[in-house]
Write a protein that holds these residues in place. Sequence first.
Motif, PDB file in Angstrom:
ATOM      1  N   ARG A   1       1.209  -1.079  -0.001  1.00 27.74           N
ATOM      2  CA  ARG A   1      -0.084   0.203   0.132  1.00 27.74           C
ATOM      3  C   ARG A   1       0.684   1.159  -0.098  1.00 27.74           C
ATOM      4  O   ARG A   1       0.413   1.835  -0.572  1.00 27.74           O
ATOM      5  CB  ARG A   1      -0.831   0.189   1.107  1.00 27.74           C
ATOM      6  N   ALA A   2       2.057   1.555   0.877  1.00 32.37           N
ATOM      7  CA  ALA A   2       2.850   2.603   0.964  1.00 32.37           C
ATOM      8  C   ALA A   2       3.673   2.652  -0.600  1.00 32.37           C
ATOM      9  O   ALA A   2       3.734   3.971  -0.751  1.00 32.37           O
ATOM     10  CB  ALA A   2       3.905   2.315   2.089  1.00 32.37           C
ATOM     11  N   LEU A   3       3.911   1.840  -0.896  1.00 31.79           N
ATOM     12  CA  LEU A   3       5.158   1.462  -2.042  1.00 31.79           C
ATOM     13  C   LEU A   3       3.458   2.544  -3.701  1.00 31.79           C
ATOM     14  O   LEU A   3       4.012   2.759  -4.010  1.00 31.79           O
ATOM     15  CB  LEU A   3       5.075   0.666  -2.544  1.00 31.79           C
ATOM     16  N   GLY A   4       2.452   1.583  -3.481  1.00 27.02           N
ATOM     17  CA  GLY A   4       1.529   2.246  -4.794  1.00 27.02           C
ATOM     18  C   GLY A   4       1.349   3.218  -4.355  1.00 27.02           C
ATOM     19  O   GLY A   4       0.284   4.688  -5.119  1.00 27.02           O
ATOM     20  N   HIS A   5       1.513   4.217  -3.181  1.00 29.55           N
ATOM     21  CA  HIS A   5       0.979   6.004  -2.515  1.00 29.55           C
ATOM     22  C   HIS A   5       2.674   6.455  -2.992  1.00 29.55           C
ATOM     23  O   HIS A   5       2.635   7.750  -2.745  1.00 29.55           O
ATOM     24  CB  HIS A   5       1.028   6.073  -1.481  1.00 29.55           C
ATOM     25  N   GLY A   6       3.343   5.803  -2.738  1.00 23.54           N
ATOM     26  CA  GLY A   6       5.271   6.609  -3.460  1.00 23.54           C
ATOM     27  C   GLY A   6       5.635   6.842  -2.709  1.00 23.54           C
ATOM     28  O   GLY A   6       7.042   7.208  -2.129  1.00 23.54           O
ATOM     29  N   GLN A   7       5.389   6.184  -1.444  1.00 24.90           N
ATOM     30  CA  GLN A   7       6.615   6.417  -0.310  1.00 24.90           C
ATOM     31  C   GLN A   7       7.493   4.935  -0.810  1.00 24.90           C
ATOM     32  O   GLN A   7       7.700   4.640  -0.758  1.00 24.90           O
ATOM     33  CB  GLN A   7       5.232   5.745   1.259  1.00 24.90           C
TER      34      GLN A   7
ATOM     35  N   GLY B   1      -1.791   4.333   2.516  1.00 25.97           N
ATOM     36  CA  GLY B   1      -0.192   3.788   2.715  1.00 25.97           C
ATOM     37  C   GLY B   1      -0.712   2.496   3.976  1.00 25.97           C
ATOM     38  O   GLY B   1      -0.522   1.471   4.185  1.00 25.97           O
ATOM     39  N   LEU B   2      -1.164   2.737   4.999  1.00 25.98           N
ATOM     40  CA  LEU B   2      -1.265   2.404   6.149  1.00 25.98           C
ATOM     41  C   LEU B   2      -2.853   1.165   6.261  1.00 25.98           C
ATOM     42  O   LEU B   2      -2.632   0.023   5.969  1.00 25.98           O
ATOM     43  CB  LEU B   2      -1.582   2.860   7.802  1.00 25.98           C
TER      44      LEU B   2
END
Lengths: 203, 203
Positions: free
Chosen positions: A57-63, B200-201
């Motif tokens: 999820r985090a990677l999906g948001h560019g984090q 992300g979370l």
Amino acid sequence: MNDAFDTADHRHAQRMARKKIVIDDKKAAATQARGVVVLHTGCGKGKSTAAFGVLARALGHGQTAAVVQFVKSRADTGEALFFRDHPRVHWHVMGAGFTWETQDPTRDAAAARAAWEQAVHYLSDDTLDLLILDEITYAFKYGWLDAPEVIAALHARPPMQHVLLTGRAAPPALIAAADTVSDIALVKHAFQAGVPAMPGLEF
Amino acid sequence: MNDAFDTADHRHAQRMARKKIVIDDKKAAATQARGVVVLHTGCGKGKSTAAFGVLARALGHGQTAAVVQFVKSRADTGEALFFRDHPRVHWHVMGAGFTWETQDPTRDAAAARAAWEQAVHYLSDDTLDLLILDEITYAFKYGWLDAPEVIAALHARPPMQHVLLTGRAAPPALIAAADTVSDIALVKHAFQAGVPAMPGLEF
């Protein structure tokens, strides 16, 4: 559509409208965007896998994210194979393996300390969005790490950084210090019925 | 190294050697490699995220997977953004949104049936290694799906296919039919302390 259905439909709509008001109120009250400490503990399957789901999820948001594995010693797990070459992931397999496999507490303790030093590095990096400390709780169980030292470092971290910790039998002080805690109970596991750990599911 | 430490070390080694025998025996008894039905239920955080962690693991091992989301209606979640373009993933956002948002049970029921038809397609595809039915349990709660119909389709699936189901309040018959079940209890959630759902979370 008959009258009875219309009435049931209407009751459903009223119930859902009331539920929406309650949930919208709670959402309106949740305004403190900040880094969150999440803990997945308990004996059931899903503690580490849920951490890897958060990572996706985090990677999906560019984090950007870092993973420090405190017990696992294998770099050929599905999660490592899948994530370790991602340009926004730092992946560290730091464990010595399960303690009943190594049978060497001095080596296990040194591995846990080294993993913690790696974690400390990331806990002072304000460019990192998410830090996963996988299976860190075993280090408390065996006395390789002190919970107060870890909790102090969590409190001092960059304010927007999320930290996700996993492992069985988390110490009460760590549960108290975390913002979000899930206790994953083992209802049953296929292993108990004679199914070996399956690639993709268990590793 | 003094004598007291040697003795503690020796006791540790003996304890670990005994533990290793017990675990090795269990591993030796687990010989039935086959597809597994996994269920993540309970009110805590981690049910869907653990499913996405399993998805990463499966992809890491070169497997193919499909995800059918029964409630979510957004295609811009972190998990969708991260996984949906992967060449070995089929991603289906089939939900109409939370029922208190739609306030339209006819539309919700139709969306759940359409999601189930998509799932049935994959449950007869023996080239698919992993099928994730995300938030399917809500369809039982509202009467949009019957548990016996779903369980019959699970039993008839290709024997090596893994299926992972998520959602609160799984019906007892589904718990009985699954091979691995984790009940994820909510100990606490940052949302209760005023922290909004963080990208992300939580999504």
